[in-house]
Write a protein that holds these residues in place. Structure first.
Motif, PDB file in Angstrom:
ATOM      1  N   LEU A 242       0.844  -1.195   0.000  1.00  0.00           N
ATOM      2  CA  LEU A 242       0.000   0.000   0.000  1.00  0.00           C
ATOM      3  C   LEU A 242       0.878   1.242   0.000  1.00  0.00           C
ATOM      4  O   LEU A 242       1.724   1.390   0.879  1.00  0.00           O
ATOM      5  N   PRO A 243       0.687   2.169  -0.968  1.00  0.00           N
ATOM      6  CA  PRO A 243       1.404   3.442  -0.882  1.00  0.00           C
ATOM      7  C   PRO A 243       0.880   4.214   0.329  1.00  0.00           C
ATOM      8  O   PRO A 243      -0.326   4.475   0.416  1.00  0.00           O
TER       9      PRO A 243
ATOM     10  N   HIS B 213      -7.612  -6.743 -10.207  1.00  0.00           N
ATOM     11  CA  HIS B 213      -8.353  -5.901  -9.255  1.00  0.00           C
ATOM     12  C   HIS B 213      -7.448  -5.087  -8.339  1.00  0.00           C
ATOM     13  O   HIS B 213      -7.922  -4.256  -7.583  1.00  0.00           O
ATOM     14  N   GLY B 214      -6.160  -5.364  -8.386  1.00  0.00           N
ATOM     15  CA  GLY B 214      -5.260  -4.651  -7.479  1.00  0.00           C
ATOM     16  C   GLY B 214      -5.547  -5.020  -6.038  1.00  0.00           C
ATOM     17  O   GLY B 214      -5.547  -4.165  -5.146  1.00  0.00           O
ATOM     18  N   LEU B 215      -5.771  -6.303  -5.821  1.00  0.00           N
ATOM     19  CA  LEU B 215      -6.084  -6.763  -4.456  1.00  0.00           C
ATOM     20  C   LEU B 215      -5.188  -7.927  -4.055  1.00  0.00           C
ATOM     21  O   LEU B 215      -4.624  -8.577  -4.892  1.00  0.00           O
TER      22      LEU B 215
ATOM     23  N   ASN C 127       6.046   4.403   2.245  1.00  0.00           N
ATOM     24  CA  ASN C 127       5.935   3.134   1.512  1.00  0.00           C
ATOM     25  C   ASN C 127       5.590   3.450   0.057  1.00  0.00           C
ATOM     26  O   ASN C 127       4.617   4.158  -0.204  1.00  0.00           O
ATOM     27  N   PRO C 128       6.396   2.939  -0.883  1.00  0.00           N
ATOM     28  CA  PRO C 128       6.144   3.252  -2.293  1.00  0.00           C
ATOM     29  C   PRO C 128       4.949   2.501  -2.873  1.00  0.00           C
ATOM     30  O   PRO C 128       4.525   2.798  -3.993  1.00  0.00           O
ATOM     31  N   GLY C 129       4.391   1.523  -2.129  1.00  0.00           N
ATOM     32  CA  GLY C 129       3.404   0.618  -2.724  1.00  0.00           C
ATOM     33  C   GLY C 129       4.124  -0.487  -3.476  1.00  0.00           C
ATOM     34  O   GLY C 129       5.353  -0.561  -3.463  1.00  0.00           O
ATOM     35  N   SER C 130       3.374  -1.337  -4.137  1.00  0.00           N
ATOM     36  CA  SER C 130       3.953  -2.518  -4.770  1.00  0.00           C
ATOM     37  C   SER C 130       4.040  -2.364  -6.285  1.00  0.00           C
ATOM     38  O   SER C 130       3.085  -1.963  -6.937  1.00  0.00           O
ATOM     39  N   VAL C 131       5.224  -2.709  -6.830  1.00  0.00           N
ATOM     40  CA  VAL C 131       5.379  -2.737  -8.283  1.00  0.00           C
ATOM     41  C   VAL C 131       4.565  -3.883  -8.873  1.00  0.00           C
ATOM     42  O   VAL C 131       3.800  -3.709  -9.821  1.00  0.00           O
ATOM     43  N   GLY C 132       4.706  -5.073  -8.294  1.00  0.00           N
ATOM     44  CA  GLY C 132       4.218  -6.275  -8.974  1.00  0.00           C
ATOM     45  C   GLY C 132       2.888  -6.815  -8.534  1.00  0.00           C
ATOM     46  O   GLY C 132       2.313  -7.669  -9.216  1.00  0.00           O
ATOM     47  N   GLN C 133       2.369  -6.346  -7.380  1.00  0.00           N
ATOM     48  CA  GLN C 133       1.077  -6.865  -6.925  1.00  0.00           C
ATOM     49  C   GLN C 133       0.396  -5.850  -6.004  1.00  0.00           C
ATOM     50  O   GLN C 133       0.274  -6.064  -4.790  1.00  0.00           O
ATOM     51  N   PRO C 134      -0.054  -4.708  -6.570  1.00  0.00           N
ATOM     52  CA  PRO C 134      -0.702  -3.677  -5.743  1.00  0.00           C
ATOM     53  C   PRO C 134      -1.936  -4.238  -5.022  1.00  0.00           C
ATOM     54  O   PRO C 134      -2.608  -5.121  -5.550  1.00  0.00           O
ATOM     55  N   ARG C 135      -2.199  -3.709  -3.833  1.00  0.00           N
ATOM     56  CA  ARG C 135      -3.330  -4.221  -3.052  1.00  0.00           C
ATOM     57  C   ARG C 135      -4.229  -3.112  -2.530  1.00  0.00           C
ATOM     58  O   ARG C 135      -4.937  -3.301  -1.550  1.00  0.00           O
ATOM     59  N   ASP C 136      -4.190  -1.942  -3.180  1.00  0.00           N
ATOM     60  CA  ASP C 136      -5.049  -0.855  -2.701  1.00  0.00           C
ATOM     61  C   ASP C 136      -6.238  -0.642  -3.623  1.00  0.00           C
ATOM     62  O   ASP C 136      -6.884   0.407  -3.573  1.00  0.00           O
ATOM     63  N   GLY C 137      -6.551  -1.652  -4.450  1.00  0.00           N
ATOM     64  CA  GLY C 137      -7.706  -1.555  -5.329  1.00  0.00           C
ATOM     65  C   GLY C 137      -7.392  -0.918  -6.672  1.00  0.00           C
ATOM     66  O   GLY C 137      -8.250  -0.836  -7.534  1.00  0.00           O
TER      67      GLY C 137
ATOM     68  N   ALA D  66       0.866  -0.569 -11.378  1.00  0.00           N
ATOM     69  CA  ALA D  66       2.091  -0.684 -10.579  1.00  0.00           C
ATOM     70  C   ALA D  66       2.321   0.619  -9.807  1.00  0.00           C
ATOM     71  O   ALA D  66       1.982   1.705 -10.288  1.00  0.00           O
ATOM     72  N   SER D  67       2.884   0.500  -8.617  1.00  0.00           N
ATOM     73  CA  SER D  67       3.122   1.675  -7.775  1.00  0.00           C
ATOM     74  C   SER D  67       4.615   1.779  -7.460  1.00  0.00           C
ATOM     75  O   SER D  67       5.282   0.761  -7.231  1.00  0.00           O
TER      76      SER D  67
END
Ligand code: ZN
Length: 240
Positions: free
Chosen positions: A149-150, A238-240, A181-191, A195-196
């Motif tokens: 999560l960014p 879904h970014g989840l 936190n930069p968030g995730s490049v490969g598996q974002p989970r904030d919906g 890529a983040s």
């Protein structure tokens, strides 16, 4: 210096390539762990990071890939993906992962995967957890991942405020303690399935967040081709 700060790449080469192209010219790449696990391209992602001279820290999936006991705490899909990762990775990938420390400090920044208190496992999603983490380091700034999560926590005169950065958000670093936190490049989970990632500009003393669309269907096809779990494939939509 412009430094790309990347976390939770999770063996997603397509996402990594588009992120690198979008961030443009950088002087260094810092990664915050979970380079492998879940995704279909662990060797190619490590090769790319090695080629860039990236430095960083290990995440729970990286140590699991090396045979660590973390796999016992994974859910069934993560475990299946990790068993595949263990069987697949090349000796050179294994070697590179072995060299990644649990924590690292670079000038004013402490780098960890989870938190300074527990680099392997702690998910920092609340202000109280961030405060404890910030007290644990001697640098003013902490860069962490793990939650996918960014997210920013900033200590403002003893009160920790929470900021949720969006694409293009900029945070000025002014000496007040920050956990970012930069968030995730490969598996974002904030919906948001994009890529983040984040760029640290040391001259301007600021962090900037980026959200980048990538070829999700391509990553999903590569996952399907090597038999990775269907639920892991679906969640990328879904970014989840
Ligand atoms: Zn992760």
């Amino acid at each position: 210096m412009r430094i790309a700060v990347l976390s939770d790449i999770h063996a997603n080469l397509r996402a990594l390539e588009v992120v690198l192209a979008t961030l443009g010219e950088v002087d260094a790449v810092w990664h915050l762990g979970d380079v492998v696990g879940y995704g279909p391209d662990p060797d190619a992602v490590v090769e790319r990071l090695r080629g860039l001279g990236a430095i960083g820290v290990c995440g729970n999936h990286d140590t699991a890939a090396l045979g660590g006991p973390e796999i016992a705490y994974f859910n069934v899909d993560a475990r299946r993906a990790m068993e595949w990762t263990r069987e697949t990775i090349a000796p050179t990938t294994r070697e590179w992962l072995t060299t990644q420390p649990e924590r690292r400090s670079e000038s004013d920044f402490s780098l960890v995967h989870g938190s300074p208190r527990d680099p392997t496992w702690e998910y920092v999603t609340t202000a109280p957890a961030a405060r404890l983490g910030l007290e644990f380091v001697t640098t003013p700034y902490v860069l962490n991942g793990h939650t996918h999560l960014p997210l920013v926590f900033r200590d403002v005169d003893g009160l920790v405020e929470t900021i949720t950065p969006a694409d293009g958000s900029v945070l000025r670093l002014d000496g007040r303690p920050v956990m970012a936190n930069p968030g995730s490049v490969g598996q974002p989970r904030d919906g948001d399935p994009r890529a983040s990632a984040m760029v640290l500009d040391t001259e301007r003393s600021e962090l900037r967040w980026y959200r980048v669309a990538y070829d999700i269907a391509g990553t999903q096809a590569a996952m399907r081709a090597v038999g990775l779990p269907a639920r892991l494939i679906e969640r990328l939509d879904h970014g989840l």
